[in-house]
Design a protein around this motif. Structure first.
Motif, PDB file in Angstrom:
ATOM      1  N   ALA A 184      -2.937   2.687   5.747  1.00 55.41           N
ATOM      2  CA  ALA A 184      -3.991   2.075   5.496  1.00 55.41           C
ATOM      3  C   ALA A 184      -4.943   3.392   5.564  1.00 55.41           C
ATOM      4  O   ALA A 184      -4.943   3.873   6.848  1.00 55.41           O
ATOM      5  N   TRP A 230      -6.526   0.602  -4.043  1.00 57.22           N
ATOM      6  CA  TRP A 230      -5.618  -0.727  -3.590  1.00 57.22           C
ATOM      7  C   TRP A 230      -5.786  -1.293  -3.881  1.00 57.22           C
ATOM      8  O   TRP A 230      -5.669  -2.613  -4.008  1.00 57.22           O
ATOM      9  N   GLU A 231      -6.872  -2.154  -3.243  1.00 50.99           N
ATOM     10  CA  GLU A 231      -7.740  -3.435  -2.443  1.00 50.99           C
ATOM     11  C   GLU A 231      -8.722  -3.533  -4.117  1.00 50.99           C
ATOM     12  O   GLU A 231      -7.799  -4.572  -5.223  1.00 50.99           O
ATOM     13  N   ALA A 232      -9.001  -2.929  -4.635  1.00 49.87           N
ATOM     14  CA  ALA A 232      -9.582  -3.215  -6.223  1.00 49.87           C
ATOM     15  C   ALA A 232      -8.082  -3.019  -7.337  1.00 49.87           C
ATOM     16  O   ALA A 232      -8.581  -3.786  -8.177  1.00 49.87           O
ATOM     17  N   GLU A 261     -16.558   2.221  -9.164  1.00 51.79           N
ATOM     18  CA  GLU A 261     -15.720   1.460  -9.834  1.00 51.79           C
ATOM     19  C   GLU A 261     -16.529   2.404 -11.672  1.00 51.79           C
ATOM     20  O   GLU A 261     -17.818   1.631 -11.665  1.00 51.79           O
ATOM     21  N   ALA A 304      -7.698   3.292   0.954  1.00 51.51           N
ATOM     22  CA  ALA A 304      -7.500   1.370   0.959  1.00 51.51           C
ATOM     23  C   ALA A 304      -8.217   0.930  -0.067  1.00 51.51           C
ATOM     24  O   ALA A 304      -7.024   0.850  -0.716  1.00 51.51           O
ATOM     25  N   PRO A 305      -9.870   1.060  -0.210  1.00 62.34           N
ATOM     26  CA  PRO A 305     -10.078   0.518  -1.265  1.00 62.34           C
ATOM     27  C   PRO A 305      -9.759   0.368  -2.675  1.00 62.34           C
ATOM     28  O   PRO A 305     -10.020  -0.147  -3.753  1.00 62.34           O
ATOM     29  N   ALA A 362       1.018  -1.299   0.027  1.00 67.46           N
ATOM     30  CA  ALA A 362      -0.073  -0.174  -0.219  1.00 67.46           C
ATOM     31  C   ALA A 362       0.416   1.705  -0.234  1.00 67.46           C
ATOM     32  O   ALA A 362       1.656   1.420   0.675  1.00 67.46           O
ATOM     33  N   ARG A 416      -5.513  -4.557  -6.665  1.00 70.11           N
ATOM     34  CA  ARG A 416      -5.039  -5.609  -7.070  1.00 70.11           C
ATOM     35  C   ARG A 416      -5.899  -6.594  -7.834  1.00 70.11           C
ATOM     36  O   ARG A 416      -5.708  -7.974  -8.347  1.00 70.11           O
ATOM     37  N   GLU A 417      -6.944  -6.188  -7.645  1.00 73.22           N
ATOM     38  CA  GLU A 417      -8.079  -7.356  -9.253  1.00 73.22           C
ATOM     39  C   GLU A 417      -8.149  -6.581 -10.129  1.00 73.22           C
ATOM     40  O   GLU A 417      -9.103  -6.641 -11.234  1.00 73.22           O
ATOM     41  N   TRP A 440     -16.907   5.935  -3.451  1.00 78.46           N
ATOM     42  CA  TRP A 440     -15.685   5.109  -4.017  1.00 78.46           C
ATOM     43  C   TRP A 440     -17.066   4.568  -5.485  1.00 78.46           C
ATOM     44  O   TRP A 440     -17.679   4.346  -5.224  1.00 78.46           O
TER      45      TRP A 440
END
Lengths: 561, 389
Positions: free
Chosen positions: A17, A24-26, A63, A21-22, A13, A28-29, A61
């Protein structure tokens, strides 16, 4: 005790955090999040908790597709990876200042479609970037092409795991590199050479290579010690007696290799695998010197053998299936990729490279210069051009000796050789090099020699366009590749692409020569080859395989992806 | 509020060095200070207002005030906006003098990126604190890439040609041949520019400004002091500034903040672009000049390429002589900030003190414009209209 501070790559990250953070979580996918303002309904990038349009205190957020197009772009010249700084306009509207990476950045134009691609940045953390759909498709194909190589059966894998003792014959650069690769795979290795100084030199080189790895943090000191402990050197072939696997890397001379194999055949146990690292000689003829040709094959490592992942596994007609399977499994055990090839001059990789080099030499004579030919190849996507590569690999000396051996003469090569222009290590070759620098600089002396070479050959030099250079080099390679298919030298067309990716740096975002042919359209390839044939001669005559594919409306690689 | 006639530029100085291996940045600031005060005929003790950017080492304006010996300051301003900062300083100084905040304002700029080996970084600006840093692509943060995209988009939208860009450099080189301090004094042709290597497609090496050390200073004073000083009177007749950035995702590559700073300056001066006889135009890259000429109203949007061709920027032959010292493209670009030197040449022209070979005959009204930051991202534009009285 205080230890020196090191950047911690495990913390991926980029910020503590926090609110992002969300994102970077997204990431990663592979999903891209923007911020949406519930008050003014607008999207913004980069993420901020408040709305930079209307000042609303909180945003959420949202997408987005991750798809967009190029609003503007440029290019980083000679970047280690293709990099096009770009303003990307997302399908949802916002423009992002970013970059298009790992794609054909020379072909990138305003309006071209791009899609998000999160990549590891310098610090190891993910970074937001973009790539092209074509590059993504080529990467998918490249993965499929690797998967299509298949796995040797379980028995062979087990047998390869059980191998403990290996011998390498010949302590030159290839021999010591192969020994390093075998040591890295966990085997006991005896390196055999009749010359003491060769053995001593090899040991020094290997120790240096290992300690370099330790310095770079890729190998622990104890692993280095362990590897050196598993290395033994010896002066005569009888020391190979206990080996379950022997790889020969002596001078490229058929009589010498045949005598080595005949003797090895008598010394080693009946189940031992015998392999030659020859890059030019007929493995079948080498095998014929033994009483057990079914256990003889070629293992063509690429230089430096400890690092290059490609190994061409050369199958002679006499090679038995068990030996072939064991060899493939062994190469995998070494962490490398085995590609089975048939016997022909240069096998798969070098055969295409020699084709390209010869055409490049003709282009020099007709009016092009090394820097132009190399630039065209770099712009095409290769990490370097043929003349830079030859300077790095000592290609001028290799060609000089090869031509002499074949009884051919080449005025330019002889001149370069006579002037000590042997390449990067000599500080001059097709280019000149500043002391300590690896960047090739065009050299007026070479230009004058090339012009003289044209005069010697009675060729009127002319201006040659980039398009002609590209077509003559790459269409010729494609044509030669289809001949390999026709001759049954590869198990499947995509193997040629695997060889060129792993052995010669053809980028995965461009697939490989066979995949590239399909992208151009085989009918188009055939038509352009015919035009070149009319202008420049029979070497451009489309192969029967290519003609058949065009006639039947088939592609070379479509079944792979 | 118009400050026209309420503040005058009385002294200027440009440091002759282009590579300051043996001078510190603080020394450079002090040397340009003394030079500009001598030009004005003033002394250190006369200065009561001080303006500097982040190239001034230490704590804002304070460290330099102490180092130089500015002992009776009552007004300081450390506005930092990259290369345009000094145009903003002149505007702020005029306002401060008009408002009675100070009588004698000193503006200094100096840096030594060559000697220090700091490349294209701006002194005193910490990139690591950028809030968008984590969201940037792994791509070199060099200014030329942003400007290359501006050029590409300008070519795409308006049909601007590489040859048009090259003409900007050609004009600058015609001027630089007369400047003994210029880094590049040889006159170049359009073909020379196009034959130089591509550094960031479509920009060639000769489309880019030089990198140098150096600096300069300006002294501004109240009208009563200016009249006493026996130097030509240079009135700050109009000034404007404006900021533009990625605007939350509405990046505009072909239009700069100079649209707004220019309109403000012209409105304040009560004149039109056609009245301007000489222009110092920020020239970090050739494309920078073309975009500003359009945004300032010297030609319509998209016409900049055609406007600069055929030597139209060359003094003595073109409609709008520009950067007659050779500019950032050929003369110098101290500290990667060309704003100070743009003002200095505009003042020389306004005084009639430019090199005779490049001095414009009618120098009643001149303009200087600066862009700080990057046209492709965040930037501030500053516009000054100077009048000879």
């Amino acid at each position: 005790m205080n230890s020196p501070k090191r950047p911690d790559k495990s913390t991926s990250a980029p910020a503590p955090a926090g609110f992002d953070a969300p994102f970077w979580e997204a990431a990663r996918e592979g999903r891209l999040l923007l911020r949406h303002c519930p008050a003014c309904q607008r999207l913004h990038h980069y993420p901020r908790p408040h709305c930079p349009f209307c000042g609303h205190a909180s945003t959420e957020w949202r997408e987005v597709s991750g798809h967009g197009h190029v609003h503007a772009s440029t290019r980083v010249e000679r970047a280690p990876r293709p990099t096009a700084p770009a303003i990307v306009e997302l399908a949802e509207g916002p423009r992002i200042s970013s970059a298009v990476l790992d794609a054909d950045v020379h072909a990138l134009r305003i309006g071209d479609p791009v899609q998000v691609r999160f990549v590891p940045g310098e610090s190891g953390a993910l970074a937001l970037a973009f790539t092209t759909p074509q590059a993504e498709a080529a990467r998918r194909y490249s993965r499929a092409a690797r998967a299509a190589l298949g796995q040797p059966d379980a028995a062979a894998a087990q047998a390869a795991q059980a191998l403990q003792h290996a011998a390498v014959i010949g302590a030159g650069h290839m021999g010591s590199g192969i020994a390093l690769a075998l040591l890295a795979g966990g085997l006991q290795v005896v390196l055999i050479d009749p010359k003491d100084e060769a053995l001593q030199g090899a040991r020094e080189r290997m120790t240096q290579a290992l300690s370099d790895e330790v310095t770079r943090g890729r190998l622990s000191a104890s692993d280095m010690a362990d590897r050196l402990q598993r290395l033994r050197t010896a002066g005569g072939l009888p020391d190979a007696a206990g080996a379950q696997l022997v790889i020969e890397a002596v001078f490229e001379d058929m009589a010498l290799k045949q005598s080595v194999f005949a003797e090895l055949d008598r010394i080693v146990g009946p189940d031992a695998l015998l392999a030659s690292n020859t890059s030019t000689l007929d493995v079948g003829a080498i095998a014929a010197a033994t009483a057990h040709p079914e256990r003889v094959l070629g293992l063509h490592f690429f230089n430096p053998a400890q690092r290059m992942r490609l190994v061409e596994v050369v199958r002679a007609p006499s090679t038995g299936a068990p030996a072939l399977d064991l060899a493939r499994a062994l190469v995998q055990r070494l962490g490398k990729v085995p590609v089975v090839v048939g016997i022909c001059h240069g096998f798969v990789g070098n055969r295409l490279m020699i084709t390209r080099e010869r055409e490049a030499a003709r282009l020099l004579l007709e009016g092009a210069l090394p820097e132009q030919i190399d630039r065209v190849q770099r712009q095409f996507g290769l990490p370097m051009g043929t003349f830079e590569l030859q300077d790095m690999a000592g290609g001028i000396a290799l060609t000089y000796h090869a031509r002499r051996k074949a009884g051919q003469s080449d005025w330019l090569i002889e001149q370069l050789f006579a002037r000590g222009r042997l390449g990067l290590r000599a500080g001059k070759g097709y280019y000149r090099y500043e002391p300590g620098q690896r960047r090739p600089m065009p050299d007026p002396e070479v230009r004058a020699l090339i012009e003289q070479a044209s005069a010697e050959a009675g060729v009127q030099r002319r201006r040659i366009g980039d398009d002609e250079i590209r077509d003559r080099l790459f269409l010729l390679m494609i044509n030669e590749g289809t001949r390999l298919i026709e001759e049954g030298m590869v198990e499947r067309p995509s193997d040629i692409d695997v060889v060129w990716q792993l052995g010669y740096g053809w980028p995965d975002w461009k697939g490989g020569p066979m995949y590239h042919a399909d992208q151009l359209g085989l009918a188009q390839v055939q038509a352009r080859l015919q035009a070149l044939q009319a202008a420049h001669g029979e070497r451009f005559a489309p192969s029967a395989q290519l003609a058949r594919c065009v006639r039947e409306g088939r592609s070379l690689t479509s079944h792979t992806s | 509020m118009s400050h026209s006639g309420k503040a005058y530029i009385a002294g200027i100085y440009e440091h002759p060095t282009r590579r300051a291996d043996h001078l510190t940045t603080a020394q450079l600031h002090a040397e340009v200070t003394l030079g500009a005060l001598a030009d004005a005929g003033l002394r250190l003790e006369d200065v009561d207002g001080y303006f500097c950017g982040a190239d001034a080492p230490g704590l804002g304006a304070l460290t330099m005030a102490e180092y130089i010996g500015l002992n009776r300051l009552r007004h300081v301003d450390s506005t930092e906006s990259g290369g345009s900062a000094y145009l903003l300083h002149v505007m702020h100084a005029a306002q401060a003098i008009a408002a009675g905040q100070c009588d004698v304002a000193l503006i200094t700029m100096a840096d030594r990126p060559l000697a220090a080996g700091t490349g294209t970084r701006l002194a005193g600006v910490d990139r690591n604190t950028l809030p968008n840093l984590p969201f940037m692509a792994p791509s070199p943060p060099m200014p030329m890439y942003g400007y290359a995209m501006v050029a590409q988009r300008h070519m795409h939208d308006y049909g601007t040609r590489p040859e048009d860009l090259a003409w900007v450099r050609v004009a600058a080189s015609h001027h630089a041949q007369h400047n003994p301090h210029a880094v590049h004094r040889q006159v170049v042709t359009v073909e020379d520019v196009l034959a130089s290597s591509i550094v960031a497609d479509p920009l060639h090496r000769l489309d880019c400004c030089v990198m140098t050390d150096g600096g300069g200073a300006i002294v501004m004073v109240r009208p009563e002091i200016a009249r006493r000083l026996k130097r030509p009177l240079v009135n700050v007749r109009g000034a404007g500034s404006a900021v533009q950035h990625s605007q939350g995702g509405e990046i505009n590559l072909t239009h700069s903040a100079a649209r707004h700073s220019g309109a403000q300056a012209f409105a304040q001066a009560g004149v039109h672009p056609r009245d301007i006889r000489y222009a110092s135009i920020y020239d970090s890259f050739t494309i920078t000049v073309i975009v500003q000429l359009e945004d300032l109203g010297f030609c319509a949007k998209g016409e900049g390429g055609r406007f600069v061709t055929d030597g139209n920027l060359i003094s003595g032959q073109g409609r709008l002589p520009f950067n007659t010292d050779g500019g950032g493209l050929c003369n110098n670009h101290p500290g990667n900030k060309g704003g100070m030197t743009k003002i200095l040449e505009a003042v020389r022209q306004c005084r009639g003190e430019a090199h005779p070979a490049v001095q414009v005959p009618d120098h009643s009204l001149v303009l200087a414009n600066g862009i700080g930051g990057s046209l492709a991202g965040m930037h501030a534009a500053g516009t000054l209209i100077l009048e000879a009285q």
